[in-house]
Design a protein around this motif. Sequence first.
Motif, mmCIF file in Angstrom:
data_model
loop_
_atom_site.group_PDB
_atom_site.id
_atom_site.type_symbol
_atom_site.label_atom_id
_atom_site.label_comp_id
_atom_site.label_asym_id
_atom_site.label_seq_id
_atom_site.Cartn_x
_atom_site.Cartn_y
_atom_site.Cartn_z
ATOM 1 N N GLY A 1 4.007 -0.817 3.906
ATOM 2 C CA GLY A 1 3.409 0.427 3.450
ATOM 3 C C GLY A 1 4.459 1.481 3.161
ATOM 4 O O GLY A 1 5.520 1.502 3.787
ATOM 5 N N LYS B 1 0.842 -1.192 0.000
ATOM 6 C CA LYS B 1 0.000 0.000 0.000
ATOM 7 C C LYS B 1 0.884 1.250 0.000
ATOM 8 O O LYS B 1 1.726 1.431 0.877
ATOM 9 N N GLY C 1 -0.436 2.522 5.716
ATOM 10 C CA GLY C 1 -0.329 1.645 4.552
ATOM 11 C C GLY C 1 0.026 0.227 4.951
ATOM 12 O O GLY C 1 -0.539 -0.737 4.431
#
Length: 122
Positions: free
Chosen positions: A64, A11, A55
């Motif tokens: 993340g 992410k 994330g």
Amino acid sequence: MDYDVPKPEIKVVHSKQANCPNVINQVLHGIEEEGLPYSVEESDENNPVELAFRGAELSHLGVGIGISNETVVLHFIKLKEDQPLFIIPTYSNEATLRAIGSNAARLVKRMPFKNLDNTELS
């Protein structure tokens, strides 16, 4: 078939105030070069460490990347929130920006990291 199952992906979360599309693109290219999937999200948050940790929380891979106007941060879910793995400035050269993306993927693949001057670490 359940289409709502979260995908295993890195992410990348960037601040809505971040005006650095080239930085985001270079980080994403680094992830792509390692062959891992990713998704990109915007957030009202502007703290890159918090963006990266968020994330990592959202990622089924636990990895993340947070991006603000000034900083790019790589975080791993097993680390303390205030202790990310890598922090680099957004004015870093393209190779360094790609390397932090590559390192996110290499963290998942359990491969040696690239040094942020784009050389292999042992």
